[in-house]
Design a protein around this motif. Structure first.
Motif, PDB file in Angstrom:
ATOM      1  N   MET A   1       0.851  -1.182   0.000  1.00  0.00           N
ATOM      2  CA  MET A   1       0.000   0.000   0.000  1.00  0.00           C
ATOM      3  C   MET A   1       0.892   1.239   0.000  1.00  0.00           C
ATOM      4  O   MET A   1       1.879   1.301   0.723  1.00  0.00           O
ATOM      5  CB  MET A   1      -0.906   0.002   1.231  1.00  0.00           C
ATOM      6  N   ASN A   2       0.524   2.215  -0.809  1.00  0.00           N
ATOM      7  CA  ASN A   2       1.243   3.491  -0.796  1.00  0.00           C
ATOM      8  C   ASN A   2       0.266   4.613  -0.445  1.00  0.00           C
ATOM      9  O   ASN A   2      -0.911   4.379  -0.168  1.00  0.00           O
ATOM     10  CB  ASN A   2       1.972   3.731  -2.125  1.00  0.00           C
ATOM     11  N   ILE A   3       0.750   5.828  -0.479  1.00  0.00           N
ATOM     12  CA  ILE A   3      -0.051   6.976  -0.063  1.00  0.00           C
ATOM     13  C   ILE A   3      -1.289   7.171  -0.948  1.00  0.00           C
ATOM     14  O   ILE A   3      -2.368   7.529  -0.474  1.00  0.00           O
ATOM     15  CB  ILE A   3       0.821   8.245  -0.009  1.00  0.00           C
ATOM     16  N   LEU A   4      -1.165   6.886  -2.248  1.00  0.00           N
ATOM     17  CA  LEU A   4      -2.320   7.012  -3.149  1.00  0.00           C
ATOM     18  C   LEU A   4      -3.379   5.968  -2.808  1.00  0.00           C
ATOM     19  O   LEU A   4      -4.579   6.263  -2.817  1.00  0.00           O
ATOM     20  CB  LEU A   4      -1.880   6.888  -4.603  1.00  0.00           C
ATOM     21  N   ASP A   5      -2.940   4.750  -2.499  1.00  0.00           N
ATOM     22  CA  ASP A   5      -3.887   3.707  -2.082  1.00  0.00           C
ATOM     23  C   ASP A   5      -4.616   4.116  -0.810  1.00  0.00           C
ATOM     24  O   ASP A   5      -5.817   3.903  -0.668  1.00  0.00           O
ATOM     25  CB  ASP A   5      -3.152   2.379  -1.838  1.00  0.00           C
ATOM     26  N   TYR A   6      -3.877   4.696   0.135  1.00  0.00           N
ATOM     27  CA  TYR A   6      -4.489   5.132   1.388  1.00  0.00           C
ATOM     28  C   TYR A   6      -5.585   6.168   1.120  1.00  0.00           C
ATOM     29  O   TYR A   6      -6.676   6.085   1.694  1.00  0.00           O
ATOM     30  CB  TYR A   6      -3.437   5.716   2.335  1.00  0.00           C
ATOM     31  N   ILE A   7      -5.284   7.146   0.261  1.00  0.00           N
ATOM     32  CA  ILE A   7      -6.273   8.191  -0.032  1.00  0.00           C
ATOM     33  C   ILE A   7      -7.528   7.566  -0.643  1.00  0.00           C
ATOM     34  O   ILE A   7      -8.649   7.908  -0.262  1.00  0.00           O
ATOM     35  CB  ILE A   7      -5.676   9.262  -0.961  1.00  0.00           C
ATOM     36  N   ARG A   8      -7.354   6.653  -1.576  1.00  0.00           N
ATOM     37  CA  ARG A   8      -8.511   5.988  -2.204  1.00  0.00           C
ATOM     38  C   ARG A   8      -9.270   5.139  -1.186  1.00  0.00           C
ATOM     39  O   ARG A   8     -10.508   5.089  -1.202  1.00  0.00           O
ATOM     40  CB  ARG A   8      -8.038   5.110  -3.359  1.00  0.00           C
ATOM     41  N   TRP A   9      -8.541   4.460  -0.309  1.00  0.00           N
ATOM     42  CA  TRP A   9      -9.132   3.533   0.650  1.00  0.00           C
ATOM     43  C   TRP A   9      -9.877   4.265   1.759  1.00  0.00           C
ATOM     44  O   TRP A   9     -10.992   3.903   2.123  1.00  0.00           O
ATOM     45  CB  TRP A   9      -8.025   2.652   1.236  1.00  0.00           C
ATOM     46  N   ARG A  10      -9.282   5.316   2.315  1.00  0.00           N
ATOM     47  CA  ARG A  10      -9.852   5.985   3.478  1.00  0.00           C
ATOM     48  C   ARG A  10     -10.459   7.359   3.154  1.00  0.00           C
ATOM     49  O   ARG A  10     -10.933   8.054   4.049  1.00  0.00           O
ATOM     50  CB  ARG A  10      -8.771   6.157   4.558  1.00  0.00           C
ATOM     51  N   GLY A  11     -10.470   7.753   1.897  1.00  0.00           N
ATOM     52  CA  GLY A  11     -10.924   9.078   1.512  1.00  0.00           C
ATOM     53  C   GLY A  11     -12.389   9.357   1.764  1.00  0.00           C
ATOM     54  O   GLY A  11     -12.812  10.509   1.772  1.00  0.00           O
ATOM     55  N   ASP A  12     -13.180   8.318   1.982  1.00  0.00           N
ATOM     56  CA  ASP A  12     -14.602   8.525   2.236  1.00  0.00           C
ATOM     57  C   ASP A  12     -14.875   8.891   3.696  1.00  0.00           C
ATOM     58  O   ASP A  12     -15.984   9.297   4.038  1.00  0.00           O
ATOM     59  CB  ASP A  12     -15.397   7.276   1.858  1.00  0.00           C
ATOM     60  N   LEU A  13     -13.871   8.766   4.559  1.00  0.00           N
ATOM     61  CA  LEU A  13     -14.049   9.066   5.978  1.00  0.00           C
ATOM     62  C   LEU A  13     -13.827  10.553   6.229  1.00  0.00           C
ATOM     63  O   LEU A  13     -12.807  11.114   5.840  1.00  0.00           O
ATOM     64  CB  LEU A  13     -13.059   8.263   6.828  1.00  0.00           C
ATOM     65  N   THR A  14     -14.764  11.187   6.875  1.00  0.00           N
ATOM     66  CA  THR A  14     -14.614  12.605   7.213  1.00  0.00           C
ATOM     67  C   THR A  14     -13.678  12.733   8.421  1.00  0.00           C
ATOM     68  O   THR A  14     -13.419  11.752   9.132  1.00  0.00           O
ATOM     69  CB  THR A  14     -15.972  13.223   7.563  1.00  0.00           C
ATOM     70  N   PHE A  15     -13.201  13.945   8.661  1.00  0.00           N
ATOM     71  CA  PHE A  15     -12.374  14.174   9.847  1.00  0.00           C
ATOM     72  C   PHE A  15     -13.202  14.041  11.121  1.00  0.00           C
ATOM     73  O   PHE A  15     -12.648  13.788  12.180  1.00  0.00           O
ATOM     74  CB  PHE A  15     -11.708  15.551   9.775  1.00  0.00           C
ATOM     75  N   LYS A  16     -14.517  14.167  10.990  1.00  0.00           N
ATOM     76  CA  LYS A  16     -15.382  13.974  12.155  1.00  0.00           C
ATOM     77  C   LYS A  16     -15.455  12.491  12.532  1.00  0.00           C
ATOM     78  O   LYS A  16     -15.388  12.137  13.698  1.00  0.00           O
ATOM     79  CB  LYS A  16     -16.788  14.518  11.871  1.00  0.00           C
ATOM     80  N   SER A  17     -15.565  11.627  11.532  1.00  0.00           N
ATOM     81  CA  SER A  17     -15.665  10.195  11.827  1.00  0.00           C
ATOM     82  C   SER A  17     -14.305   9.559  12.114  1.00  0.00           C
ATOM     83  O   SER A  17     -14.228   8.568  12.825  1.00  0.00           O
ATOM     84  CB  SER A  17     -16.361   9.451  10.679  1.00  0.00           C
ATOM     85  N   ASP A  18     -13.245  10.124  11.564  1.00  0.00           N
ATOM     86  CA  ASP A  18     -11.892   9.608  11.798  1.00  0.00           C
ATOM     87  C   ASP A  18     -10.960  10.816  11.921  1.00  0.00           C
ATOM     88  O   ASP A  18     -10.554  11.390  10.905  1.00  0.00           O
ATOM     89  CB  ASP A  18     -11.453   8.702  10.646  1.00  0.00           C
ATOM     90  N   PRO A  19     -10.610  11.226  13.132  1.00  0.00           N
ATOM     91  CA  PRO A  19      -9.836  12.449  13.335  1.00  0.00           C
ATOM     92  C   PRO A  19      -8.482  12.437  12.614  1.00  0.00           C
ATOM     93  O   PRO A  19      -7.954  11.389  12.247  1.00  0.00           O
ATOM     94  CB  PRO A  19      -9.624  12.499  14.853  1.00  0.00           C
ATOM     95  N   PHE A  20      -7.931  13.632  12.439  1.00  0.00           N
ATOM     96  CA  PHE A  20      -6.623  13.838  11.833  1.00  0.00           C
ATOM     97  C   PHE A  20      -5.614  12.863  12.440  1.00  0.00           C
ATOM     98  O   PHE A  20      -5.594  12.656  13.647  1.00  0.00           O
ATOM     99  CB  PHE A  20      -6.180  15.281  12.096  1.00  0.00           C
TER     100      PHE A  20
END
Length: 189
Positions: free
Chosen positions: A1-20
């Motif tokens: 997994m790389n940074i682009l995969d992470y963005i695609r994988w977790r990009g649907d989570l808001t900062f409210k549901s998954d903090p910074f």
């Protein structure tokens, strides 16, 4: 997994549901390598990540994959960020970029407002300019480089007018700038 995969994988989570988190810091620290100079013309420019990506990719006809430019990875990260709920509406502003051969300084920073009402101060590391590489070497034996001093100045300036919580980050030399600025900024900041 790389940074682009992470963005695609977790990009649907808001900062409210998954903090910074630390990976978000990495994402922003890579994003700042994109060629913002073309769209963020001054410190007063404010744009969402989606707006920046749309404008930059229009300038490049969307053909970043074939680019040999140094900031290509930052552009790829920016493109992915612009398509996901987590990042697309984050606002980038207070962009500053300095490149001075006479003082051996390569410095870039911006602020990014997050939906959780915090702000990331992001410092860019070394890019393709020889001035930046020379500054890197100077960091090995000089007590303070111009870029480090600019990072402190930048954080002090934004800290005087910005009253919300600040997060500070960067990659490589940008990480050094972040740590240096946090260590040597005014005590109240």
């Amino acid at each position: 997994m790389n940074i682009l995969d992470y963005i695609r994988w977790r990009g649907d989570l808001t900062f409210k549901s998954d903090p910074f988190n630390d990976v978000d810091n990495l994402v922003f620290s890579q994003m700042i390598y994109a060629d913002f100079d073309q769209v963020l013309k001054n410190k007063d420019s404010r744009m969402t990540i989606k707006e920046i990506a749309d404008r930059l990719f229009a300038l490049h006809d969307g053909d970043i994959e074939k680019s040999k430019q140094f900031g290509k990875d930052g552009m790829l990260v920016l493109r992915e960020m612009s398509h996901v709920q987590r990042y697309e509406n984050c606002v980038v502003y207070n962009y500053e970029s300095i490149l001075h051969a006479d003082t051996t300084e390569q410095f870039t920073a911006c602020m990014i407002d997050l939906p959780d009402h915090t702000t990331v101060v992001c410092f860019k590391g070394t890019d393709e300019h020889m001035i930046g590489w020379k500054e890197d070497f100077n960091m090995s034996y000089l007590p303070d480089t111009e870029g480090q001093l600019s990072a402190v100045r930048y954080l002090n300036e934004v800290g005087t007018w910005f009253k919300g919580p600040l997060r500070v980050g960067g990659h490589s030399k940008g990480g050094n700038f972040a740590v240096y600025a946090a260590a040597f900024c005014n005590r109240e900041i």
